[in-house]
Design an enzyme around this catalytic site. Structure first.
Site, PDB file in Angstrom:
ATOM      1  N   ALA A 119      -5.940  17.603   4.277  1.00 18.46           N
ATOM      2  CA  ALA A 119      -6.756  18.277   5.280  1.00 18.46           C
ATOM      3  C   ALA A 119      -7.934  17.370   5.614  1.00 18.46           C
ATOM      4  O   ALA A 119      -8.264  16.460   4.846  1.00 18.46           O
ATOM      5  CB  ALA A 119      -7.255  19.601   4.712  1.00 18.46           C
ATOM      6  N   GLY A 160      -2.846  18.528   1.814  1.00 22.19           N
ATOM      7  CA  GLY A 160      -2.196  19.120   2.976  1.00 22.19           C
ATOM      8  C   GLY A 160      -1.069  18.239   3.508  1.00 22.19           C
ATOM      9  O   GLY A 160      -0.116  18.744   4.112  1.00 22.19           O
ATOM     10  N   GLU A 184       1.823  19.023   1.539  1.00 19.61           N
ATOM     11  CA  GLU A 184       2.225  20.392   1.907  1.00 19.61           C
ATOM     12  C   GLU A 184       3.017  20.395   3.214  1.00 19.61           C
ATOM     13  O   GLU A 184       3.980  21.155   3.366  1.00 19.61           O
ATOM     14  CB  GLU A 184       0.986  21.290   1.992  1.00 19.61           C
ATOM     15  CG  GLU A 184       0.374  21.515   0.605  1.00 19.61           C
ATOM     16  CD  GLU A 184      -0.924  22.293   0.642  1.00 19.61           C
ATOM     17  OE1 GLU A 184      -1.847  21.859   1.363  1.00 19.61           O
ATOM     18  OE2 GLU A 184      -1.020  23.336  -0.032  1.00 19.61           O
ATOM     19  N   GLU A 187      -6.244  18.228  -4.545  1.00 28.59           N
ATOM     20  CA  GLU A 187      -7.315  19.131  -4.101  1.00 28.59           C
ATOM     21  C   GLU A 187      -8.281  19.489  -5.216  1.00 28.59           C
ATOM     22  O   GLU A 187      -9.475  19.674  -4.997  1.00 28.59           O
ATOM     23  CB  GLU A 187      -6.715  20.425  -3.520  1.00 28.59           C
ATOM     24  CG  GLU A 187      -6.087  20.280  -2.143  1.00 28.59           C
ATOM     25  CD  GLU A 187      -4.632  19.875  -2.173  1.00 28.59           C
ATOM     26  OE1 GLU A 187      -4.175  19.335  -3.201  1.00 28.59           O
ATOM     27  OE2 GLU A 187      -3.937  20.086  -1.159  1.00 28.59           O
TER      28      GLU A 187
HETATM   29  C1  3H9 Z   1      -6.531  19.535   1.365  1.00 32.23           C
HETATM   30  O1  3H9 Z   1      -5.636  18.872   1.792  1.00 32.23           O
HETATM   31  C2  3H9 Z   1      -6.560  21.046   1.401  1.00 32.23           C
HETATM   32  C3  3H9 Z   1      -5.230  21.659   1.726  1.00 32.23           C
HETATM   33  O2  3H9 Z   1      -4.452  21.841   0.569  1.00 32.23           O
HETATM   34  C4  3H9 Z   1      -5.383  23.052   2.271  1.00 32.23           C
HETATM   35  C5  3H9 Z   1      -5.795  23.227   3.671  1.00 32.23           C
HETATM   36  C6  3H9 Z   1      -5.727  24.666   4.138  1.00 32.23           C
HETATM   37  N1  3H9 Z   1     -10.606  13.888   5.220  1.00 32.23           N
HETATM   38  O3  3H9 Z   1     -10.876   6.572   0.121  1.00 32.23           O
HETATM   39  P1  3H9 Z   1     -10.980   5.578   1.205  1.00 32.23           P
HETATM   40  C7  3H9 Z   1     -12.034   8.968   4.716  1.00 32.23           C
HETATM   41  S1  3H9 Z   1      -7.916  18.812   0.705  1.00 32.23           S
HETATM   42  C8  3H9 Z   1     -11.547  13.199   5.895  1.00 32.23           C
HETATM   43  O4  3H9 Z   1     -12.122   4.643   1.197  1.00 32.23           O
HETATM   44  P2  3H9 Z   1      -8.571   4.291   0.268  1.00 32.23           P
HETATM   45  C9  3H9 Z   1     -12.988   8.426   3.674  1.00 32.23           C
HETATM   46  O5  3H9 Z   1     -14.165   9.182   3.619  1.00 32.23           O
HETATM   47  C10 3H9 Z   1      -7.633  17.076   0.895  1.00 32.23           C
HETATM   48  N2  3H9 Z   1     -11.838  11.899   5.641  1.00 32.23           N
HETATM   49  O6  3H9 Z   1      -9.624   4.728   1.372  1.00 32.23           O
HETATM   50  C11 3H9 Z   1     -13.218   7.026   4.183  1.00 32.23           C
HETATM   51  O7  3H9 Z   1     -14.151   7.091   5.236  1.00 32.23           O
HETATM   52  P3  3H9 Z   1     -15.176   5.867   5.480  1.00 32.23           P
HETATM   53  C12 3H9 Z   1      -6.666  16.560  -0.102  1.00 32.23           C
HETATM   54  C13 3H9 Z   1     -11.146  11.292   4.671  1.00 32.23           C
HETATM   55  O8  3H9 Z   1      -7.558   3.503   0.984  1.00 32.23           O
HETATM   56  C14 3H9 Z   1     -11.882   6.637   4.762  1.00 32.23           C
HETATM   57  O9  3H9 Z   1     -11.193   7.856   5.006  1.00 32.23           O
HETATM   58  N3  3H9 Z   1      -6.589  15.125   0.024  1.00 32.23           N
HETATM   59  C15 3H9 Z   1     -10.148  11.970   3.947  1.00 32.23           C
HETATM   60  O10 3H9 Z   1      -9.274   3.735  -0.908  1.00 32.23           O
HETATM   61  C16 3H9 Z   1     -11.049   5.780   3.848  1.00 32.23           C
HETATM   62  O11 3H9 Z   1     -10.958   6.412   2.566  1.00 32.23           O
HETATM   63  C17 3H9 Z   1      -7.379  14.325  -0.705  1.00 32.23           C
HETATM   64  O12 3H9 Z   1      -8.152  14.760  -1.508  1.00 32.23           O
HETATM   65  C18 3H9 Z   1      -9.880  13.317   4.250  1.00 32.23           C
HETATM   66  N4  3H9 Z   1      -8.943  14.017   3.602  1.00 32.23           N
HETATM   67  O13 3H9 Z   1      -7.897   5.651  -0.221  1.00 32.23           O
HETATM   68  C19 3H9 Z   1      -7.223  12.855  -0.443  1.00 32.23           C
HETATM   69  N5  3H9 Z   1      -9.623  11.106   3.031  1.00 32.23           N
HETATM   70  O14 3H9 Z   1     -14.301   4.677   5.739  1.00 32.23           O
HETATM   71  C20 3H9 Z   1      -8.574  12.222  -0.262  1.00 32.23           C
HETATM   72  C21 3H9 Z   1     -10.260   9.938   3.215  1.00 32.23           C
HETATM   73  O15 3H9 Z   1     -15.987   6.335   6.641  1.00 32.23           O
HETATM   74  N6  3H9 Z   1      -8.479  10.825   0.085  1.00 32.23           N
HETATM   75  N7  3H9 Z   1     -11.180  10.039   4.195  1.00 32.23           N
HETATM   76  O16 3H9 Z   1     -15.946   5.770   4.197  1.00 32.23           O
HETATM   77  C22 3H9 Z   1      -8.178   9.859  -0.822  1.00 32.23           C
HETATM   78  O17 3H9 Z   1      -7.892  10.104  -1.969  1.00 32.23           O
HETATM   79  C23 3H9 Z   1      -8.241   8.448  -0.349  1.00 32.23           C
HETATM   80  O18 3H9 Z   1      -9.049   8.405   0.796  1.00 32.23           O
HETATM   81  C24 3H9 Z   1      -6.870   7.794  -0.009  1.00 32.23           C
HETATM   82  C25 3H9 Z   1      -7.116   6.399   0.635  1.00 32.23           C
HETATM   83  C26 3H9 Z   1      -6.064   7.637  -1.291  1.00 32.23           C
HETATM   84  C27 3H9 Z   1      -6.107   8.621   0.985  1.00 32.23           C
END
Ligand code: 3H9
Length: 693
Positions: free
Chosen positions: A66, A105, A108, A128
């Site tokens: 999400a 998400g 999902e 999450e």
């Molecule tokens: C969810 O999904 C809830 C659902 O179950 C239910 C819904 C109803 N959103 O980490 P990085 C940004 S909860 C917005 O440096 P990497 C991050 O801030 C979500 N922004 O890269 C950064 O911005 P900036 C569950 C996001 O390659 C840029 O992207 N998912 C999001 O080292 C690059 O990120 C998670 O918890 C986001 N979801 O790692 C996954 N994710 O460049 C969270 C990232 O301006 N994300 N950004 O600083 C991660 O674990 C890592 O970002 C990922 C990439 C592994 C994807």
């Protein structure tokens, strides 16, 4: 390709409709992505020429979850549930084509598809819980139906993603594909159509749930196994309750329960803090005057000077990621002792099943011990971890200057000494930097990267990227006594010592901090680190501590001598000791302090408010770049509970006026030590907080 929304496009290639999400950087499920998926699936379903739909993502990853920035704002339609119902109910097969990371998400969405194919390096998970949330779009109901209850619990409550081959084994993906992902997914879709395979809806599966039905002990034993690492967090227990609902309720009622619990965690202070922390950690990587494209030196070989506890731990970090590392020690005996500790550490990890014996040998094979200083000549980075004494450090750096490669990064692991002075022992101060690791260095994630006056931007960028490469979280700080973490810790320690003399006992103070969420309080921490260490430092500085000095005189150095502030039995469990209470009472009366009962909330305020005030001074002095960096330091270096965000975020929640007023009240009685920092005063006057100032 037809644009459905600004981030989703639809194209028909032969008999397959290809729906592409392109929402950089991580294809998060922002409103326009949800709308694009909904409308795109509707169009593809209505297209008589399309026999199947492939969902694929552009850029570096499949949907990573999400859009976290949308949480806390009113939901913009369509909701994710509506989109997933539409995908799952589509009249033709929908195939998710996964590369990079399918997270939260994102997974999902993939679980709502009828089939999933993945590239070899893809990773899939429901992280999450790390944001204080739970999978709120059916993940807790669908995942256990595919991988079974125990595996689903581990993935949802642990938050770690799994690799493609494990996902294939568990049935989470149907095929691993090579080469062009879209082409491979289209070929897979054609095959499904040709073979007239059914539209597999995960919601209809029951076999793996049935295995856990009527067995509450499965959940009881899981709860027990995670109790320690989830203490204080809100989301893990609710994740477990969702999986229980998957087992015990029909799918739609399970989804309702998941929704209810999702809303509970979404509005919780714990999740607010953890979501803040997610961005704080990423923000810490950004240094205003050192842009992301600053050249960094490549690290092919490392060296560590000193084979003590710190040196050994630091060397392990390099070996763990495959970087050969030379460890230099003056005497053979000390070297052998240090390397034996490293071996033992690896073997302990292997005994717990977290490393194979081949891994152990491979890692040990990358660590080369020597007493020859010249052996560091090949190293791209040298980390000095010798005695915390300026003349010794300077001597080491002068020698490093003579031997190290011209472009090597020369780092000191000092925790208190002036990095400028250490750098002055070389003719290349621009290459000298502090890399302050935390003990045990092979475990603790934090590195304070200390920028001295002449440190070059390349050196800063190299130290930050090298730290990340060895899987640490680096935070840039400036030179001052104790840098950020220990400087604030000192404030807390001073008050803890005073509280003991005024009427509290170590066990009461430790319990207050433990209950707040720290892994241990200051006195248990002293016992673990060894009281003799701070005794030596105090003596060097001509300082005294009424209680700690007495304990040391009695040979009570902490856990290693079986006694310190506590007494330790064979199982290393700490027990309060009447002897220590006697020493404390004596010290109070010797100093003429009348003891009084002290309430827990006074203890908490007295320990934490001065840290916040010191944090404000640190920001005023520009020792830390931003308040959130201080929070990252405290969470990763000192065990500040992540669900409270860190000291500066926490202070904002308490209210800066409350803290400032208390400091002023204490200042009346005890003087300048409590004077609020100028930044604190300014923020109170402006009605702002640290993290949105
Ligand atoms: C969810 O999904 C809830 C659902 O179950 C239910 C819904 C109803 N959103 O980490 P990085 C940004 S909860 C917005 O440096 P990497 C991050 O801030 C979500 N922004 O890269 C950064 O911005 P900036 C569950 C996001 O390659 C840029 O992207 N998912 C999001 O080292 C690059 O990120 C998670 O918890 C986001 N979801 O790692 C996954 N994710 O460049 C969270 C990232 O301006 N994300 N950004 O600083 C991660 O674990 C890592 O970002 C990922 C990439 C592994 C994807």
């Amino acid at each position: 390709m037809t644009a459905i929304t600004r981030s989703v496009g639809l194209a028909r290639r032969g008999r397959v409709a290809v729906l592409t999400v392109d929402n950089p950087p991580v294809n998060a499920l922002s409103q326009h992505v949800r709308q694009g998926l909904r409308d795109g699936v509707k169009q593809a379903a209505a297209d008589a020429e399309a026999a199947a739909i492939v969902l694929v993502c552009a850029g570096r990853t499949f949907i990573a979850g999400a859009d976290i920035t949308e949480f806390g704002k009113p939901l913009a339609e369509p909701g994710l549930h509506e989109v997933l119902d539409l995908i799952e109910g589509a009249p033709k097969p929908v195939v998710a084509a996964i590369h990079g990371t399918a997270l939260g998400g994102g997974l999902e969405v993939a679980l709502a598809c009828h089939y999933r194919v993945a590239g070899k390096t893809a990773r899939l998970g429901l992280p999450e819980v790390r944001l204080g949330l739970l999978p709120g779009a059916g993940g807790t109901q669908r995942l256990p139906r595919v991988v079974g209850v125990e595996k689903a619990l581990a993935m949802i409550v642990g938050g770690d993603p799994i690799g493609a081959s494990e996902a294939l084994k568990d049935g989470l993906v149907d095929e691993i594909v090579d080469g062009d992902l879209t082409a491979a997914a289209m070929a897979f879709a054609e095959k499904i159509v040709a073979e007239r395979r059914p539209l597999k809806k995960i919601r209809d599966l029951d076999e793996k749930l049935a295995a856990a039905r009527g067995k509450p002990e499965v959940f009881a034993s899981f709860r027990k196994s995670v109790a320690r690492q989830t203490r204080g967090f809100r989301a893990p227990e609710r994740c477990i309750q969702c999986v229980e609902a998957a087992v015990n309720l029909p799918f739609d009622r399970g989804i309702e329960r998941e929704r209810e619990l999702f809303l509970d965690v979404l509005s919780s202070p714990e999740s607010k803090a953890q979501r803040y922390f997610f961005f704080a950690e990423r923000e810490a990587a950004k240094i205003p005057d050192v842009p992301a494209d600053t050249p960094v030196r490549e690290i092919r070989a490392a060296a560590v000077i000193g084979a003590g506890t710190m040196g050994g731990g630091i060397a392990m970090n390099f070996a763990n990621v495959g970087i050969p590392v030379t460890v230099v020690e003056v005497a053979r005996e000390a070297l052998d002792r240090g390397l034996a500790v490293v071996r033992k550490n690896y073997e302990t990890t292997a005994a717990k099943g977290r490393l194979t014996s081949q891994d152990v040998e491979k890692r040990l094979g990358l660590i080369r011990g020597t007493t020859e200083f010249a052996a560091i000549a090949d190293a791209d980075i040298v980390v000095e971890a010798v005695f915390e004494e300026m003349p010794i450090k300077k001597q080491v750096f002068a020698r490093l200057d003579a031997v190290a490669k011209a472009d090597a990064l020369l780092a000191t692991n000092t925790s208190t000494l002036d990095v400028d002075e250490i750098a002055s022992a070389t003719a290349r101060p621009e290459s000298v930097i502090g890399m302050h690791f935390f003990s045990p260095a092979n475990v603790m994630r934090l590195v304070e990267v200390v920028r001295a006056a002449k440190t070059s931007k390349t050196a800063v960028a190299t130290a930050m990227s090298a730290s990340r490469r060895i899987q640490k979280v680096p935070v840039l700080v400036g030179v001052c006594f104790g840098f950020v973490g220990n400087r604030m810790l000192e404030e807390r320690g001073r008050e803890a010592d005073k509280l003991v003399l005024e009427g509290a006992l170590p066990q009461q103070i430790d319990k207050v901090l433990y209950d707040f969420g720290f892994p241990m309080g200051p006195f248990a921490m002293h016992d673990l680190a060894g009281l003799d260490v701070s005794w030596r430092i105090r003596k060097g500085l001509g300082k005294k501590s009424a209680v700690a000095d007495r304990l040391c005189e009695l040979g009570r150095f902490g856990q290693k001598t079986g006694a310190g502030y506590y007494r330790y039995g064979a199982d290393r469990a700490a027990a309060p000791d009447p002897e220590v209470e006697r020493i404390i009472l004596e010290a109070s009366s010797r100093l003429g302090i009348e003891r009084r009962p002290i309430a827990d909330d006074e203890i908490l305020a007295r320990l934490l408010y001065p840290m916040v005030n010191e944090g404000a001074k640190i920001l005023d002095e520009k020792i830390a770049i931003r308040a959130s960096d201080i929070d990252v330091i405290w969470v990763y270096g000192y065990g500040w509970p992540m669900y409270r965000g860190g000291p500066m975020f926490w202070a904002d929640q308490v209210g800066l006026r409350t803290i400032r007023d208390k400091l002023l009240e204490w200042q009346k009685h005890e003087g300048a030590v409590w004077k609020p920092a100028p930044r604190l005063e300014r923020l109170v006057a402006e009605g702002k907080g640290f993290v949105q100032s």
